[in-house]
Scaffold this motif. Sequence first.
Motif, PDB file in Angstrom:
ATOM      1  N   PRO A 223       0.825  -1.213   0.000  1.00 36.47           N
ATOM      2  CA  PRO A 223       0.000   0.000   0.000  1.00 36.47           C
ATOM      3  C   PRO A 223       0.859   1.263   0.000  1.00 36.47           C
ATOM      4  CG  PRO A 223      -0.706  -1.536   1.726  1.00 36.47           C
ATOM      5  CD  PRO A 223       0.609  -2.030   1.214  1.00 36.47           C
ATOM      6  N   PRO A 224       0.337   2.370  -0.533  1.00 36.60           N
ATOM      7  CA  PRO A 224       1.112   3.621  -0.588  1.00 36.60           C
ATOM      8  C   PRO A 224       1.607   4.092   0.774  1.00 36.60           C
ATOM      9  CG  PRO A 224      -0.829   3.775  -1.992  1.00 36.60           C
ATOM     10  CD  PRO A 224      -0.959   2.491  -1.236  1.00 36.60           C
ATOM     11  N   ARG A 225       0.785   3.949   1.816  1.00 36.67           N
ATOM     12  CA  ARG A 225       1.223   4.392   3.137  1.00 36.67           C
ATOM     13  C   ARG A 225       2.419   3.563   3.615  1.00 36.67           C
ATOM     14  NH1 ARG A 225      -0.586   7.431   7.478  1.00 36.67           N
ATOM     15  NH2 ARG A 225       0.077   6.708   9.535  1.00 36.67           N
ATOM     16  N   ALA A 226       2.396   2.282   3.322  1.00 33.88           N
ATOM     17  CA  ALA A 226       3.503   1.416   3.730  1.00 33.88           C
ATOM     18  C   ALA A 226       4.801   1.832   3.050  1.00 33.88           C
ATOM     19  CB  ALA A 226       3.176  -0.034   3.404  1.00 33.88           C
ATOM     20  N   VAL A 227       4.724   2.204   1.784  1.00 33.30           N
ATOM     21  CA  VAL A 227       5.923   2.613   1.051  1.00 33.30           C
ATOM     22  C   VAL A 227       6.512   3.885   1.664  1.00 33.30           C
ATOM     23  CG1 VAL A 227       6.787   3.411  -1.183  1.00 33.30           C
ATOM     24  CG2 VAL A 227       5.171   1.506  -1.078  1.00 33.30           C
ATOM     25  N   LEU A 228       5.658   4.828   2.026  1.00 31.10           N
ATOM     26  CA  LEU A 228       6.134   6.053   2.666  1.00 31.10           C
ATOM     27  C   LEU A 228       6.746   5.751   4.031  1.00 31.10           C
ATOM     28  CD1 LEU A 228       3.158   8.396   1.737  1.00 31.10           C
ATOM     29  CD2 LEU A 228       5.499   8.624   0.922  1.00 31.10           C
ATOM     30  N   LEU A 229       6.127   4.853   4.788  1.00 32.62           N
ATOM     31  CA  LEU A 229       6.668   4.500   6.101  1.00 32.62           C
ATOM     32  C   LEU A 229       8.025   3.812   5.976  1.00 32.62           C
ATOM     33  CD1 LEU A 229       3.450   3.291   7.964  1.00 32.62           C
ATOM     34  CD2 LEU A 229       4.738   5.405   8.354  1.00 32.62           C
ATOM     35  N   ARG A 230       8.219   3.016   4.940  1.00 32.88           N
ATOM     36  CA  ARG A 230       9.539   2.418   4.694  1.00 32.88           C
ATOM     37  C   ARG A 230      10.582   3.518   4.509  1.00 32.88           C
ATOM     38  NH1 ARG A 230       8.142  -2.384   0.263  1.00 32.88           N
ATOM     39  NH2 ARG A 230       7.164  -3.855   1.738  1.00 32.88           N
ATOM     40  N   GLY A 231      10.219   4.553   3.767  1.00 33.37           N
ATOM     41  CA  GLY A 231      11.133   5.666   3.574  1.00 33.37           C
ATOM     42  C   GLY A 231      11.447   6.378   4.877  1.00 33.37           C
ATOM     43  N   VAL A 232      10.439   6.572   5.723  1.00 32.35           N
ATOM     44  CA  VAL A 232      10.659   7.208   7.025  1.00 32.35           C
ATOM     45  C   VAL A 232      11.648   6.389   7.849  1.00 32.35           C
ATOM     46  CG1 VAL A 232       9.569   7.808   9.226  1.00 32.35           C
ATOM     47  CG2 VAL A 232       8.420   8.368   7.075  1.00 32.35           C
ATOM     48  N   MET A 233      11.434   5.076   7.897  1.00 34.73           N
ATOM     49  CA  MET A 233      12.328   4.211   8.672  1.00 34.73           C
ATOM     50  C   MET A 233      13.744   4.236   8.106  1.00 34.73           C
ATOM     51  SD  MET A 233      10.011   0.832   9.415  1.00 34.73           S
ATOM     52  CE  MET A 233       8.229   0.977   9.609  1.00 34.73           C
ATOM     53  N   ALA A 234      13.859   4.195   6.791  1.00 23.61           N
ATOM     54  CA  ALA A 234      15.189   4.175   6.167  1.00 23.61           C
ATOM     55  C   ALA A 234      15.958   5.454   6.473  1.00 23.61           C
ATOM     56  CB  ALA A 234      15.056   3.983   4.658  1.00 23.61           C
ATOM     57  N   GLU A 235      15.276   6.598   6.460  1.00 24.71           N
ATOM     58  CA  GLU A 235      15.968   7.858   6.735  1.00 24.71           C
ATOM     59  C   GLU A 235      16.304   7.988   8.219  1.00 24.71           C
ATOM     60  OE1 GLU A 235      17.251   9.481   4.258  1.00 24.71           O
ATOM     61  OE2 GLU A 235      16.221   7.993   3.016  1.00 24.71           O
ATOM     62  N   LEU A 236      15.466   7.466   9.093  1.00 23.08           N
ATOM     63  CA  LEU A 236      15.817   7.440  10.515  1.00 23.08           C
ATOM     64  C   LEU A 236      17.053   6.572  10.747  1.00 23.08           C
ATOM     65  CD1 LEU A 236      12.324   7.115  12.263  1.00 23.08           C
ATOM     66  CD2 LEU A 236      13.860   9.099  12.332  1.00 23.08           C
ATOM     67  N   GLU A 237      17.102   5.435  10.068  1.00 27.99           N
ATOM     68  CA  GLU A 237      18.270   4.560  10.174  1.00 27.99           C
ATOM     69  C   GLU A 237      19.519   5.280   9.666  1.00 27.99           C
ATOM     70  OE1 GLU A 237      18.511   0.010   9.444  1.00 27.99           O
ATOM     71  OE2 GLU A 237      18.833   0.923   7.476  1.00 27.99           O
TER      72      GLU A 237
END
Length: 494
Positions: A223-237
Amino acid sequence: MSTARCLAELAAGRTAGSDGYLRFAVDAGSWTALAKDCAAGLHDLSALWADGSAMRMAINDSGQSLRAIVTLETDSGRYPSIAALHPPALRLERAMRDLYGVEPVGLPDPRPWLDHGRWPGREHAARYEFLPAEGEGLHQIPVGPVHAGIIEPGHFRFTANGETVVRLEERLGYVHKGVEGLMAGASVEQAARIVGRISGDSTVAYAWAFARAVEAALGWTPPPRAVLLRGVMAELERLAHHINDVGAICNDASVVTIFARCTLQREDALAVSEACFGHRLMMDRVAPGGVAADLSAEGVGKIRALAARFEETRAEILRVYDSLPSLQDRTITTGIVSPELVRQYAAGGFVGRAAGRAFDARKSFAYAPYDQLDFDVKLRTAGDVDARLLVRMDEIGESLRLLSQLLGRLAPGEIRAGQPPAAAGEGAALVEAFRGDVFMSVRIAADGRLARVHARDASWFQWPLLEAAVEGNIVADFPLCNKSFNCSYSGHDL
């Protein structure tokens, strides 16, 4: 067939899969021609691995937005060595020979790589011979594999003339875990947990690469929200590990104040990650089909507040760094890697970008959500410790910009897709981790279990460059050089 046109000719008329990769089989002549093209800089070697009776090679040409995975059937396990023509393949071929018994004909270095003579049924006591160095007044300094503090094991053999290093040779493989064997026959869910533990400081990136590869193989759309959340996690990492590296580099130059500030900021990032996603490293939060944890409105506020604190820390660290000539004396012109070596090894991450190589998987082979976001690939050209530190600081600024965009685009919605339409297939993915590009290839059998998974860490192409960077420097500067690379032992040792 002209080697200069080999990949283009082989790719002509073919259609890339949903993962963006062209796939085709080649004969030994074309396999060798592709190796020559890699050596000539016409395209980059991305990965090389064994799959049953075949060898597979992933090739990138970011200039033409072209990616391919070529397959060569071996002759009873024998195949023409890529490393004989293109040195960056050397450790990959040695590792595949150790793990699967495939024999690269013409391999320039016949020594084992991951096999230390301790594997059940394959024990041997042959002494590992380090490469010789000749000259007057040379002496050797062995370091490791056990190191001070909490650090993974690796052996470094220095040959020095007084304090000046004339050669460094690494021996790795001490944390080989058999991850590819563990994933063979595993379910997608089991394999996802293993993948997330290949290199714990890049758990989000590995999990994302695996998820994208599986989703491409099965026709599964998150889902689109999941893809955005993956990006949030990746940038936090990315933020947490970049700031930690900056502090560690300064600590190795005895500037404890910057180290302390960076350590506190890293802890701040990890605490926010736990508060928002339930785990400090966000392990097992990215999963095939979506994500396993949602972000609340309160969590959005926590991340925005963290970003403000991060920007303040970044500005203060740069101010202090610029005001300390004694620190810059240790970092500027130390551990230089030439642009030519960076290009040859297709080095990713801050190692490549600090020497002018403009490659970032988020841009060069853009994937969602980065294909819709505004950010820059920050470059430096000196290729030294200073440049690698400053690229990290530049990327922290870009990650803060990306987080603002990602959080602004979040809309209510599902975070995990239903069951995939297919049970079998093949997929690959390239994802930008904080230290560089992670490659992942999966092949899923008809029963839905993993037939073959191969992961390639950015460190495979960065570790050899550390050897080059240290030459001509004093022994005391090795910790600075090493930390400025911060290659992964675990991600490399498989």
